[in-house]
Every structure is written in C-alpha cells, then in structure tokens.
Design an enzyme around this catalytic site. Structure first.
Site, short mmCIF file in Angstrom:
data_model
loop_
_atom_site.label_atom_id
_atom_site.label_comp_id
_atom_site.label_asym_id
_atom_site.label_seq_id
_atom_site.Cartn_x
_atom_site.Cartn_y
_atom_site.Cartn_z
N ASP A 53 0.84 -1.20 0.00
CA ASP A 53 0.00 0.00 0.00
C ASP A 53 0.87 1.25 0.00
O ASP A 53 1.96 1.26 0.59
CB ASP A 53 -0.89 0.04 1.24
CG ASP A 53 -1.84 -1.13 1.33
OD1 ASP A 53 -2.22 -1.66 0.27
OD2 ASP A 53 -2.20 -1.52 2.46
N ASP A 76 -1.48 -2.83 -3.82
CA ASP A 76 -2.82 -3.17 -3.37
C ASP A 76 -3.67 -1.91 -3.25
O ASP A 76 -4.57 -1.69 -4.04
CB ASP A 76 -2.70 -3.91 -2.04
CG ASP A 76 -4.05 -4.42 -1.55
OD1 ASP A 76 -5.00 -4.36 -2.34
OD2 ASP A 76 -4.13 -4.88 -0.40
N ASP A 127 -5.05 2.34 2.92
CA ASP A 127 -5.81 1.24 3.52
C ASP A 127 -5.71 1.30 5.04
O ASP A 127 -4.62 1.55 5.59
CB ASP A 127 -5.29 -0.11 3.04
CG ASP A 127 -5.73 -0.43 1.62
OD1 ASP A 127 -6.36 0.43 0.98
OD2 ASP A 127 -5.43 -1.54 1.16
N ARG A 154 -13.19 0.76 -4.50
CA ARG A 154 -12.78 1.07 -3.12
C ARG A 154 -12.48 2.55 -2.92
O ARG A 154 -11.35 2.94 -2.69
CB ARG A 154 -11.56 0.23 -2.72
CG ARG A 154 -11.79 -1.26 -2.80
CD ARG A 154 -10.59 -2.04 -2.28
NE ARG A 154 -10.81 -3.49 -2.38
CZ ARG A 154 -9.93 -4.40 -2.01
NH1 ARG A 154 -8.76 -4.03 -1.51
NH2 ARG A 154 -10.20 -5.69 -2.14
#
Length: 526
Positions: free
Chosen positions: A328, A357, A361, A414
């Site tokens: 991330d 990814d 996050d 997302r």
C-alpha cells in the site's frame, strides 16, 4: 435516520421496551444503557416540553428545530423528561443566534430539580464554555475552557451526570468535569440568558454504555472549505504529529526510515524525490511532510503500524509494488489519530505492472483518521477500511474515518470500501472516471458498516455507491445532497450513526471546481 420524538408516556419505560425503541431507531445499545428520550422536532411540535420565559416555537432551520427568539429574556428555559431521572447523559445541537450584552449564555442542562436549580453546560459569549452548578442567581463553575462562541454556528453539547460526577463536552471534547452532590435527580432543559438560539436533535441516554453519538445532523451552513484538520482525526484528543519536537530534513529513503523511527515527536521534511524497495515504517508522534510540490518517493509504501498521532502531508507516493511490505502507498494497522492531507497517491493502470494493493488502507482496528485534500488516481483498489469479513471482534466500534475534499480519479474500486466502521463520513469529494467508466464503483458498504455520503460530485461513475461487495454482506449507507453527472443511481440502505464533530459543507455543485483546484501537493508549505 433521525431519532423520532418519544411520547411522554414512553419516557419512564424500562428494560426490553427501551432497548427495542433504541434498536428501532438505530441507536447503539448495551446491557446497561438505553435511550430515554429523543426529539428532533420533525413533527412540527414541541410536545413534551414545558416553557418558562422567552418566546419558543418550532421553526425550520435547515430542518425543524426549537427556537427561543427573545434575546431580552433574562432567563428562558424549556424542560423535558422526568424529575426522577438520576444517572444519564443528555446531548443536543445548539446554535446561538444573538447575545444581548456581555457574558450571556446559551446552554444545555441536566438534573434540573427546579426552575433555577440545575447543572448547566453554557456557551458564554466571552468565548468560553463553562460547566456550571446553577442555584438561583448563584453559579459555581466546575470547569471551563476557551472556546470561540460564534452566532450562526452549530455546537454539539453533551452533559453527563453519573453519581456525583458531572462532565461536559462541546463538539466531542471535554470542557469541564467535577464532583458535586447538589442535585441527585431532575429533568433536562435547554436554556438561554439574554440570548436567542436554536436547539435541535436532543437525545437522552441512561448511564452505563458510555457516550453515544448524536443524532444525524443536517448539513451545516455553507462556509469556505475547511483546509485545517477536520473530522475524526480531530477527535480522541486530536492529532498533532511532531508538534513540539525537533525538525529534520531528509533526501533519501534510508534517511527517511531512520528519521521516523521511535516515538519522539519529530517533524520530518522530505526534500526531493527518491526510490525505495523496502517499506518505510514510522513510529508515533511524527509529521512527515514534503517540501514544495514535487517531493516524495516511488517503489515502497509508508507503514503506520501500532502507532498513534501521525500527520502525512504534501507527499507524492507512486508505484509501490505489491511484493513490498503491505503493498500500500499508506497503510494503517492498529493505528489511531492519523491525518493524511494534500498528498498525491497513484500507480499506473495502463502499464500492466504488478503495482500495489491500495493507496490508503486502514486495517486491524485503526481509528480516528481523516483523509483530506488528496489526489488518489490511476489505480484499481484505492482505499480500504477493514481488511476481512472475519475481523469483526477487532474492528467493530473502530475504523472511524473521514474522507473530505479528495479527488478520486480513475480509481475503479474502493473509494472507499468499508467493513464494520460506523460512522465513516464521506463528504465533498470529487469522483471521476474517464479511462473506463463502465468498470467502476465508488463507495461500498459491507459487514454492517455505516457510511454517510453527502455533498459529493460524481462524474462518469457507473455505480456511485452500492451495498455489499463480492461475498461480503451489505452494510448501511445514507446518501444526501450529492450531484451526479453521467452517473448511475446510488444504492442506499439502513441508517448510520451520527457525526459528532462540526464541519463546513460545500454545495455539491461547487465541489468539482473547489477540489480540483485545492487537492494534491503544492497547495501547502512544507
């Protein structure tokens, strides 16, 4: 969803009946706490309230609210509840309209045992908040704090009375506490002294379950966009990063990794660009900020694990490979109080390279996070809140995140996807997909999460919001005052816990211009 007014006959109900009422209106419950009373005045009446002094009426102020309009009244009060109530907390939104003189008061009261006997949380127009014991004309101050008290601004006031302990909070921050035995029981009240004001969203809970969130509020009046710290990261004591510590400037990955180690308060200035192949892991009490508009790094991410009180601003982070650490750009793991602001985070969706990814996050019970004024772009899975359907025991009650004034451009999924967090607040963001509009969703709510989506601008978004994702069960989502351009119909479901902090809302129609002009690097000094 707002808490409906409970009829006076229901106020003394107990046990399963109260718990059932709380569940029906979406209020957090526990074995020891129940909702005793709530009034949003949406029925157009003030049934259940008794007045003393002043001129009271239900008016429309964004929504229905209770107004005391006579600033010449020496003491105006409206009472509700039962004289037998002992341990409870009362909360309301309060907006002063005018003050007639100096040291005038607008406030909220608990355990009122008589017309002039009560514990009172007062907004004083000498720019302070006071927790008071009122006994006729005699006032004892249990605690106070400096606070800008402005007419036309909403404040969330909460009074807690448990045994002899009295505590007062304004906008989620404690302003005073003390021990006093003057009043063991009594009603609630909203109060003005030589002032006019509006009151709304009153809720009373029995003691035992800890503070509850206030009822959902209507958008505050439109003000200039807020570029300071706003949202969840300003709660829980606030987020100050490296304030009060030393400053160091770094120009390489190794120097950066060294500078952010440990928990000593430090401001780390990143000057220039570099690449890295091992993730940067930061300790607590750090401000990591880029110099100018082009500073930052590529190839590795920033890992905030088991930390607290971190600020990340004005950085360009790009092309972190999935094989490096968490993969991330910025990863939060069991981390609290983080402000991620004015950064540029991206990969490259056209190269086919195994880039990372997520861009931002948040996992493993991370909490009290604000993500503001960033550019997240050209990536597939851009921001995740809660990593696993099976992690409810760690994540439930946490993962409280605010996203505001961010650009999500060509972020195909997302933006965020949320598990368990409630409330997650998503407001005044600009969403646009131009590379492949048919392959995109904006915001997803799953696993009983609660997401409030308001005042955003969606452009070329096939699926702006949806409920459920993949094999994850659906959550709750409330959408209001958004603008949709060449976009699909948002999905909504259920109700969402309330937002406990103040914030300024831009009209959705202005968000595209405001956010594209102000988000990303180079807008603040490093």
């Amino acid at each position: 969803m707002r808490i409906p007014h409970l009829p006076r006959g229901a106020l003394a109900a107990a046990g399963a009946g109260l718990i059932a009422v709380a569940l029906a209106v979406g209020v957090p419950t526990g074995a020891q706490a129940a909702t005793l009373f709530g009034d949003t005045f949406d029925d157009g009446t003030a049934d259940g309230w008794s007045k003393s002094g002043g001129d009271w009426s239900v008016v429309t102020d964004g929504s229905a609210a209770y107004r005391q309009s006579n600033a010449g009244s020496e003491l105006a009060r409206a009472f509700a509840g039962q004289t037998s109530w002992t341990d409870y907390q009362v909360q309301a939104r309060v907006k002063p309209l005018s003050f007639n003189g100096t040291n005038r008061v607008v406030g909220l009261a608990a355990r009122s045992s008589g017309a002039t006997k009560m514990y009172r949380l007062a907004l004083v127009n000498a720019n302070r908040a006071e927790l008071q014991v009122v006994n006729g004309s005699a006032i004892t101050v249990l605690g106070s704090t400096a606070l800008t008290v402005a007419t036309g601004s909403w404040y969330t006031l909460r009074l807690e009375a448990t045994g002899s302990t009295i505590r007062g909070f304004v906008n989620g921050s404690q302003v005073g506490a003390g021990s006093n035995t003057a009043y063991a029981a009594g009603r609630i009240a909203v109060v003005t002294a030589y002032a006019s004001a509006v009151f709304d969203d009153v809720v009373v809970d029995s003691a035992g379950g800890g503070p509850t969130d206030p009822p959902p509020t209507d958008p505050p009046p439109t003000d200039p966009p807020q570029t300071g710290l706003v949202g969840w990261a300003a709660q829980n004591g606030g987020t100050t990063g490296g304030a009060g510590g030393g400053t160091v400037t770094v120009t390489s990955a190794s120097a950066l990794a060294s500078a952010v180690q440990g928990d000593t308060a430090t401001t780390v200035r990143v000057n220039g660009t570099f690449s890295c192949s091992t993730e940067i892991r930061s300790g607590s009490n750090k401000t990591i900020i880029g110099v100018g508009s082009g500073s930052g790094w590529s190839g590795c991410g920033l890992n905030l694990r088991d930390t607290s009180n971190v600020i990340v601003r004005n950085l360009n982070i790009s092309k972190v490979r999935a094989s490096v650490g968490n993969g991330d750009a910025i990863h939060l793991d069991n981390t609290t109080n983080v402000w991620i602001d004015h950064n540029d985070l991206s990969s490259d969706t056209t190269s086919g390279t195994d880039y990372y990814d997520g861009l931002v996050d948040m996992t493993h019970g991370s909490n009290y996070v604000t993500v503001s004024w960033n550019r997240l772009h050209d990536h597939v899975k851009c921001s995740l809140v809660g990593h696993s359907d099976g992690n409810s025991s760690e994540d439930t009650g946490k993962l409280k995140v605010t996203y505001h004034h961010n650009v999500f451009s060509n972020c195909f999924q997302r933006n965020p996807r949320v598990r368990f967090g409630n409330p997650v607040h998503v407001y005044n963001n600009y969403y646009v997909n131009t590379a492949n509009p048919s392959y995109s969703y904006g915001i997803a709510t799953t696993n009983n999460a609660g997401v409030l989506v308001e005042g955003n601008y969606f452009e070329n978004m096939t699926d702006p919001t949806h409920v459920g994702e993949g094999s994850s069960p659906g959550g709750n989502l409330v959408a209001r005052n958004n603008q949709f351009v060449n976009s699909g119909t948002p999905q909504t479901a259920g109700s969402v816990a309330a937002i406990p902090y103040s914030y300024s809302m831009d009209a959705a129609s202005t968000v595209k211009a405001t956010v594209t002009a102000g988000a990303g690097t180079g807008r603040i000094s490093g």
